[in-house]
Motif scaffolding. Sequence first.
Motif, mmCIF file in Angstrom:
data_model
loop_
_atom_site.group_PDB
_atom_site.id
_atom_site.type_symbol
_atom_site.label_atom_id
_atom_site.label_comp_id
_atom_site.label_asym_id
_atom_site.label_seq_id
_atom_site.Cartn_x
_atom_site.Cartn_y
_atom_site.Cartn_z
ATOM 1 N N ASP A 274 1.080 -1.142 -0.048
ATOM 2 C CA ASP A 274 -0.073 0.044 -0.042
ATOM 3 C C ASP A 274 0.836 1.371 -0.065
ATOM 4 O O ASP A 274 2.079 1.160 0.532
ATOM 5 N N THR A 275 0.579 2.322 -0.773
ATOM 6 C CA THR A 275 1.449 3.431 -0.737
ATOM 7 C C THR A 275 0.895 4.507 0.058
ATOM 8 O O THR A 275 -0.345 4.856 -0.054
ATOM 9 N N GLU A 276 1.345 5.208 1.010
ATOM 10 C CA GLU A 276 0.919 6.168 1.798
ATOM 11 C C GLU A 276 1.395 7.560 1.505
ATOM 12 O O GLU A 276 2.771 7.689 1.022
ATOM 13 N N VAL B 211 4.119 0.493 2.169
ATOM 14 C CA VAL B 211 3.866 -0.250 3.479
ATOM 15 C C VAL B 211 3.362 -1.868 2.982
ATOM 16 O O VAL B 211 2.548 -1.994 2.230
ATOM 17 N N LEU B 212 4.002 -2.772 3.454
ATOM 18 C CA LEU B 212 3.706 -4.091 3.083
ATOM 19 C C LEU B 212 2.492 -4.494 3.575
ATOM 20 O O LEU B 212 2.085 -4.250 4.748
ATOM 21 N N SER B 213 1.611 -4.900 2.541
ATOM 22 C CA SER B 213 0.126 -5.160 2.897
ATOM 23 C C SER B 213 -0.347 -6.665 2.937
ATOM 24 O O SER B 213 -1.427 -7.316 3.302
ATOM 25 N N GLY B 214 0.543 -7.206 1.760
ATOM 26 C CA GLY B 214 0.243 -8.887 1.754
ATOM 27 C C GLY B 214 1.613 -9.394 1.297
ATOM 28 O O GLY B 214 2.614 -8.828 0.788
ATOM 29 N N GLU C 131 2.000 -8.984 10.014
ATOM 30 C CA GLU C 131 1.928 -8.155 11.166
ATOM 31 C C GLU C 131 2.622 -6.939 11.185
ATOM 32 O O GLU C 131 3.746 -7.175 10.668
ATOM 33 N N SER C 132 1.880 -5.847 11.134
ATOM 34 C CA SER C 132 2.618 -4.566 11.209
ATOM 35 C C SER C 132 3.765 -4.316 10.091
ATOM 36 O O SER C 132 4.906 -3.807 10.192
ATOM 37 N N GLY C 133 3.189 -4.711 9.027
ATOM 38 C CA GLY C 133 4.195 -4.378 7.675
ATOM 39 C C GLY C 133 5.312 -5.677 7.585
ATOM 40 O O GLY C 133 6.220 -5.288 6.979
ATOM 41 N N THR C 134 5.247 -6.455 8.507
ATOM 42 C CA THR C 134 6.258 -7.630 8.370
ATOM 43 C C THR C 134 5.577 -8.936 8.092
ATOM 44 O O THR C 134 4.590 -9.470 8.798
ATOM 45 N N ALA C 135 6.150 -9.726 6.973
ATOM 46 C CA ALA C 135 5.498 -10.880 6.691
ATOM 47 C C ALA C 135 6.445 -12.132 7.013
ATOM 48 O O ALA C 135 7.486 -11.907 6.814
ATOM 49 N N ASN C 136 5.813 -13.042 7.556
ATOM 50 C CA ASN C 136 6.663 -14.326 7.839
ATOM 51 C C ASN C 136 6.055 -15.558 7.267
ATOM 52 O O ASN C 136 4.923 -15.699 7.382
ATOM 53 N N MET C 137 6.939 -16.362 6.633
ATOM 54 C CA MET C 137 6.360 -17.716 5.981
ATOM 55 C C MET C 137 7.097 -18.790 6.863
ATOM 56 O O MET C 137 8.340 -18.731 7.145
ATOM 57 N N THR C 138 6.209 -19.706 7.278
ATOM 58 C CA THR C 138 6.826 -20.911 7.741
ATOM 59 C C THR C 138 6.324 -22.230 7.105
ATOM 60 O O THR C 138 5.247 -22.200 6.523
ATOM 61 N N ALA C 139 7.244 -23.148 7.200
ATOM 62 C CA ALA C 139 6.951 -24.290 6.640
ATOM 63 C C ALA C 139 7.557 -25.702 7.580
ATOM 64 O O ALA C 139 8.590 -25.453 8.143
#
Length: 202
Positions: free
Chosen positions: A115-117, A123-126, A147-155
Amino acid sequence: DKVDGSTADKAPLPGAVFELTMPDGTTVQLGTPVYKDAQGAPILDANGNLQYIVGKNEDGSDIIGGADQAMTQFTFPSLAEGEYVLTEIEAPVTASGTKYNPVGPFYFKVEPTYDTENGIDKVLSGLKITPQPEKGGETLGITVNLESGTANMTATIENNTGLVMPETGGIGTTIFYIVGGVLAAGAVILLITKRRMSVEEE
C-alpha cells in the motif's frame, strides 16, 4: 521447522543442512550437520548419542554439542521478491548410522503487495508464497503471517526412515507386459504355421 515424520508427535529432528538459492545465484547455508569422522561415519559420545556441529570457534574449528543444541529450525531473513529453491543438501542420520530419506528440492515464488502512503512510502500489505512443484521438486506447505508491515512464512519439512518405493508403472511392470506380448504373439504364429503345415500334408 525440521521434524521426524516417523514419530507420532512429529518430534524436532536435528542434523539436516539446507541451502537456499537466491535470485542472484548466491546461496545461504544454514544447518547443523552430524559430526563425522574422516570416513564419513557419525561420531557418538560416551553414551552412544549422535554429536553435532553446533557452531564454529574463532580459529574455525567445530564446536560440538548434543541434539539439544543442534538446530531444528532454519531461518532465511529478508527475502526479496522473486523465485527460490530450498534444497536439503544433507539429510539427518540416526544413532545407528541409518540415513533418513532426503526431501526436496522445494521451489517457490515470493510475491509481496504494498500500500502506498502519501504517494511515496510503501507499506507491506500482503505476501503471496506460491509453491512450484511443476519445476521438478516437491510441494512445500507454507503458512504466511502478516503483522505490522512484516510478513513471515513458515513451513514444516518431514524426513522419514525406511525404503523409498519405486514409482508405480515403472519399467519393473512394463517389461512383463512386453515379454508377455511377445510370447503371446509367438504362440499365435506357431499355431498358424502348424495349421498350414497340416493342410499342405493333406
